[in-house]
Write a protein that holds these residues in place. Sequence first.
Motif, PDB file in Angstrom:
ATOM      1  N   ASP A  21      32.226  58.180  70.981  1.00  0.00           N
ATOM      2  CA  ASP A  21      32.542  56.828  71.310  1.00  0.00           C
ATOM      3  C   ASP A  21      33.614  55.856  69.923  1.00  0.00           C
ATOM      4  OD1 ASP A  21      30.670  57.166  73.379  1.00  0.00           O
ATOM      5  OD2 ASP A  21      28.502  56.110  72.830  1.00  0.00           O
ATOM      6  N   GLU A  22      33.171  56.219  69.553  1.00  0.00           N
ATOM      7  CA  GLU A  22      34.370  55.033  68.279  1.00  0.00           C
ATOM      8  C   GLU A  22      35.644  55.863  68.673  1.00  0.00           C
ATOM      9  OE1 GLU A  22      33.309  55.898  64.160  1.00  0.00           O
ATOM     10  OE2 GLU A  22      30.799  54.938  64.238  1.00  0.00           O
ATOM     11  N   TYR A  23      35.879  57.354  68.570  1.00  0.00           N
ATOM     12  CA  TYR A  23      37.526  57.668  68.928  1.00  0.00           C
ATOM     13  C   TYR A  23      37.082  57.172  70.315  1.00  0.00           C
ATOM     14  CZ  TYR A  23      40.349  61.578  69.877  1.00  0.00           C
ATOM     15  OH  TYR A  23      41.694  61.857  69.856  1.00  0.00           O
ATOM     16  N   ALA A  24      36.474  57.294  71.602  1.00  0.00           N
ATOM     17  CA  ALA A  24      37.187  56.524  72.824  1.00  0.00           C
ATOM     18  C   ALA A  24      37.449  55.484  73.136  1.00  0.00           C
ATOM     19  CB  ALA A  24      36.310  56.300  73.691  1.00  0.00           C
ATOM     20  N   ALA A  25      36.898  54.009  71.924  1.00  0.00           N
ATOM     21  CA  ALA A  25      37.196  52.555  72.446  1.00  0.00           C
ATOM     22  C   ALA A  25      38.861  52.869  70.655  1.00  0.00           C
ATOM     23  CB  ALA A  25      36.420  51.918  71.104  1.00  0.00           C
ATOM     24  N   TYR A  26      38.724  53.906  70.364  1.00  0.00           N
ATOM     25  CA  TYR A  26      39.907  54.081  69.513  1.00  0.00           C
ATOM     26  C   TYR A  26      41.713  54.105  70.354  1.00  0.00           C
ATOM     27  CZ  TYR A  26      43.753  56.235  65.893  1.00  0.00           C
ATOM     28  OH  TYR A  26      44.894  56.252  65.706  1.00  0.00           O
ATOM     29  N   CYS A  27      41.242  55.640  70.723  1.00  0.00           N
ATOM     30  CA  CYS A  27      41.964  56.050  71.617  1.00  0.00           C
ATOM     31  C   CYS A  27      42.361  54.940  73.014  1.00  0.00           C
ATOM     32  CB  CYS A  27      41.933  57.010  72.356  1.00  0.00           C
ATOM     33  SG  CYS A  27      41.859  58.549  71.370  1.00  0.00           S
ATOM     34  N   LEU A  28      42.225  54.172  73.030  1.00  0.00           N
ATOM     35  CA  LEU A  28      41.638  52.841  73.951  1.00  0.00           C
ATOM     36  C   LEU A  28      42.722  51.946  73.570  1.00  0.00           C
ATOM     37  CD1 LEU A  28      38.791  52.335  76.165  1.00  0.00           C
ATOM     38  CD2 LEU A  28      40.993  52.569  77.117  1.00  0.00           C
ATOM     39  N   GLU A  29      42.291  51.565  72.456  1.00  0.00           N
ATOM     40  CA  GLU A  29      43.019  50.757  71.498  1.00  0.00           C
ATOM     41  C   GLU A  29      44.738  50.804  71.613  1.00  0.00           C
ATOM     42  OE1 GLU A  29      41.009  49.994  68.159  1.00  0.00           O
ATOM     43  OE2 GLU A  29      38.859  49.096  69.433  1.00  0.00           O
ATOM     44  N   PRO A  34      43.264  54.875  80.791  1.00  0.00           N
ATOM     45  CA  PRO A  34      41.753  55.393  80.833  1.00  0.00           C
ATOM     46  C   PRO A  34      41.243  56.940  81.063  1.00  0.00           C
ATOM     47  CG  PRO A  34      41.630  53.540  81.492  1.00  0.00           C
ATOM     48  CD  PRO A  34      43.141  53.351  81.131  1.00  0.00           C
ATOM     49  N   VAL A  37      41.919  59.103  78.268  1.00  0.00           N
ATOM     50  CA  VAL A  37      40.784  58.819  77.289  1.00  0.00           C
ATOM     51  C   VAL A  37      40.076  59.855  77.736  1.00  0.00           C
ATOM     52  CG1 VAL A  37      39.311  57.468  75.985  1.00  0.00           C
ATOM     53  CG2 VAL A  37      41.215  56.218  76.165  1.00  0.00           C
TER      54      VAL A  37
END
Length: 314
Positions: A21-29, A34, A37
């Motif tokens: 989940d942290e990695y997904a947020a990092y990719c979005l940032e 989407p 990701v």
Amino acid sequence: FSARHNNTPQPLPIGFQDILDEYAAYCLENGNKPSTVAYKLFNCTAFCRQLNSLNCYSIDQLNESIIIQSCLANANSKWRCIRWFLLYLHETGKCQDYSYLVPKEIKKESLPSIYSEKEISQMDAAVDISTATGKRDICILLLESRLAMRSRDIVNLTFENVNLEDNRVTFYQEKTGKPVDLPLLPEVKKSLQEYIDTARPKSDDNHIFLRVNAPFSPLTTAALRDISKKYIQKAKIDPAGRRFGPHSRRASAATSMINSGISYDAVKKILGHTDPNAIKHYAALDKNHLRCCALQAPPPTGILKELLEGRRSL
């Protein structure tokens, strides 16, 4: 984001869901779309599930052997995503760098399907521009083959994107999100003006290209593929194993520009590519200039020379 891709659910890996989940947020940032990701998360989730099968349930339990076994148990199409994930873990201080252990995917990239300028002209000539459908279709075909626009960007075109007075077409690419500013060539402008004035259905929808019959909804990329196929068949052109969708006309335009001596940087800008290597496919089709790079074959020596001279046999 959940651990799913293409609507196919996957079991959540034990011990790795929070970091995923942290990695997904990092990719979005960092600007990933989407859909990108979701694709990365799908592949990394499969990797983490494989780690579980090797009794690895936390980052602290990672080691070289487990990483290698997990990579080899996953399809090579996932390796790039796994490498990015491991780099993220290292760069955020969660573990040492294991990314070098991920095998490099060897992928043979196919050359794009292209059609000659003569074949493109035959397709254009096959359009009956006396009808509303023909007036719309010729506009679309010209945008593909003259301005090398992607099908998604064509169906997304609105009246705000086209300036008939300044002869410009400006839009943000669906694929890259980058702005593109193209000249509205006289041939394209004339066709577009004719369609808008005499053939486009009366509608409050701001999209330029609409269905001919009610409901007058915007065209889809699938409709553009049907249009391309339709006029290849009407022109009696044999695809001979080539693809025949809108991208083939875009690729044909790019190849024609390169063969005409337009620089790779200029073609890259017209196509709206951000990757500096994105047009290497078209460079490989640049036969006129590649011939200038051909080297003379060296004279035979050793065993080959003896074979050619008949002084040795196999």
